[in-house]
Motif scaffolding. Structure first.
Motif, mmCIF file in Angstrom:
data_model
loop_
_atom_site.group_PDB
_atom_site.id
_atom_site.type_symbol
_atom_site.label_atom_id
_atom_site.label_comp_id
_atom_site.label_asym_id
_atom_site.label_seq_id
_atom_site.Cartn_x
_atom_site.Cartn_y
_atom_site.Cartn_z
ATOM 1 N N UNK A 51 -8.220 2.525 0.093
ATOM 2 C CA UNK A 51 -6.313 2.191 -0.120
ATOM 3 C C UNK A 51 -5.293 3.254 0.568
ATOM 4 N N UNK A 52 -5.856 3.722 1.805
ATOM 5 C CA UNK A 52 -4.741 4.224 2.639
ATOM 6 C C UNK A 52 -4.204 3.161 3.310
ATOM 7 N N UNK A 58 2.253 -2.137 4.140
ATOM 8 C CA UNK A 58 2.834 -2.245 2.810
ATOM 9 C C UNK A 58 4.457 -1.503 2.559
ATOM 10 N N UNK A 59 5.335 -1.914 2.214
ATOM 11 C CA UNK A 59 6.307 -1.221 2.319
ATOM 12 C C UNK A 59 7.003 -1.232 0.730
ATOM 13 N N UNK A 60 7.975 0.255 0.764
ATOM 14 C CA UNK A 60 8.343 -0.308 -0.781
ATOM 15 C C UNK A 60 7.420 0.034 -2.249
ATOM 16 N N UNK A 62 4.787 3.115 -4.226
ATOM 17 C CA UNK A 62 4.123 4.475 -3.672
ATOM 18 C C UNK A 62 2.777 4.400 -3.777
ATOM 19 N N UNK A 63 2.034 5.660 -3.937
ATOM 20 C CA UNK A 63 0.727 5.918 -3.583
ATOM 21 C C UNK A 63 0.182 6.033 -4.423
ATOM 22 N N UNK A 64 0.671 5.613 -5.771
ATOM 23 C CA UNK A 64 -0.257 6.181 -7.205
ATOM 24 C C UNK A 64 -0.113 4.548 -7.911
ATOM 25 N N UNK A 65 0.767 3.418 -6.693
ATOM 26 C CA UNK A 65 0.319 2.172 -6.822
ATOM 27 C C UNK A 65 -0.361 1.828 -6.234
ATOM 28 N N UNK A 66 -1.336 2.200 -5.421
ATOM 29 C CA UNK A 66 -2.059 1.629 -3.881
ATOM 30 C C UNK A 66 -3.464 1.471 -4.219
ATOM 31 N N UNK A 67 -3.972 0.708 -5.041
ATOM 32 C CA UNK A 67 -5.241 0.937 -5.259
ATOM 33 C C UNK A 67 -6.588 0.607 -4.819
ATOM 34 N N UNK A 68 -6.233 -0.136 -3.505
ATOM 35 C CA UNK A 68 -7.311 -0.088 -2.554
ATOM 36 C C UNK A 68 -6.879 -1.870 -1.896
ATOM 37 N N UNK A 94 5.339 -7.076 0.829
ATOM 38 C CA UNK A 94 6.212 -7.386 2.418
ATOM 39 C C UNK A 94 4.824 -6.402 3.103
ATOM 40 N N UNK A 95 4.637 -6.931 4.210
ATOM 41 C CA UNK A 95 3.043 -6.383 4.544
ATOM 42 C C UNK A 95 3.373 -6.939 6.139
ATOM 43 N N UNK A 96 2.761 -5.494 6.797
ATOM 44 C CA UNK A 96 2.719 -5.145 8.518
ATOM 45 C C UNK A 96 1.907 -5.739 9.071
ATOM 46 N N UNK A 97 1.784 -6.673 10.090
ATOM 47 C CA UNK A 97 0.275 -7.019 10.667
ATOM 48 C C UNK A 97 -0.518 -6.303 10.739
#
Length: 304
Positions: A51-52, A58-60, A62-68, A94-97
């Protein structure tokens, strides 16, 4: 140990990326499995780390939207989406490599230790029986494949494995060694090793007098010394211990590989998995001076 030829090394050195690698993360086997219990995963740690990681990549969001790390799941869902229509209206994230390398922990070290595959002896009955020939490759360190995955917006997930070796017949190519190889050619901004303890201590952390080393400086010749905290004995050495079933060298190997990476000018952080300190590390919040409340070990190049 020699696991690649000169031609392959030359080709890998010329690889360039349009998306520079931000971070290489090592999920230590001791952090994501129960290292003293045969083939037992640490589900809580793995879920939190995943999750972390997604949140930091990712950008944009919120931590609540992160499921893994399973990006096919939506908030509130317990099952993986399986139809094309589920994805039609989903925005491109949009993700950072990042590159992820994971350890085997209790899913590999017990078996490798019992067979002795890390010590060679490919033709001994027990080693030969436990050595799966179809898995003998250096795909984990294939820079072309890793680069292609990154350019495609994917997150390469690599691991160490049993490999053929010119000197020993066979051995274990550790995830730590793979990270050092990748860092030398792909030049990430920083590298993070996640462990089951806060960082590097001056002695085994089980010792009640153990002191957490906050910063280690690496010189031009690759040697390293303790920068913080300050000890009366400036030449103090770090005492480490290795579990009986650990076939890749434990913390000492990790420090050596980290020092080799730091020598390239790439900051390395060794920190406890599934903590706020780990999240700060792979989110890039530790550049410059370390926050006073951050618990972990930073290993950096020093030209003093």
């Amino acid at each position: 140990m020699e696991v690649s030829n000169t031609k392959q090394q030359h080709q890998s050195a010329s690889i360039s990326l349009t998306k520079p690698v931000r971070c290489i993360v090592k999920l230590g086997g001791a952090a994501i499995t129960c290292k003293n219990e045969l083939e037992t995963i640490n589900e809580e740690n793995l879920k939190t780390v995943s999750s972390q990681l997604r949140q930091s990549m990712t950008t944009g969001l919120n931590s609540g939207e992160v499921l893994g790390m399973d990006w096919s799941k939506q908030p509130g869902e317990s099952e993986i989406s399986s139809t094309l229509s589920d994805f039609e209206d989903q925005p491109v994230v949009d993700s950072s490599p990042f590159i992820v390398v994971h350890g085997a922990g209790s899913f590999g070290h017990f078996q490798a230790s019992k067979s002795g595959v890390h010590k060679g002896g490919l033709y001994q009955p027990l080693v030969k029986a436990g050595f799966v020939a179809t898995r003998i490759s250096i795909a984990s360190a294939d820079l072309s494949a890793v680069a292609k995955a990154i350019e495609s917006g994917l997150v390469p997930v690599l691991h160490g494995d049993a490999v053929l070796d010119d000197l020993l017949d066979c051995t274990i190519l550790s995830g730590d060694a793979i990270i050092s190889h990748l860092a030398a050619h792909l030049k990430p901004e920083y590298v993070v090793f996640l462990t089951d303890v806060l960082g590097v201590y001056d002695r085994p952390p089980s010792d009640p007098n153990a002191v957490l080393l906050r910063e280690i400086a690496v010189a031009k010749d690759g040697s390293w010394s303790i920068e913080k905290p300050t000890f009366q004995n400036k030449n103090k050495q770090v005492e480490t211990s290795v579990a009986a079933h650990d076939t890749t060298g434990g913390m000492l190997t990790k420090i050596s590989e980290a020092a080799a990476i730091a020598k390239l000018g790439i900051d390395v952080y060794i920190v406890k998995a599934a903590t706020s300190h780990a999240f700060k590390a792979f989110s890039g919040e530790l550049k410059g001076n370390l926050p006073e409340d951050w618990l972990g070990t930073a290993i950096r190049f020093s030209n003093k």
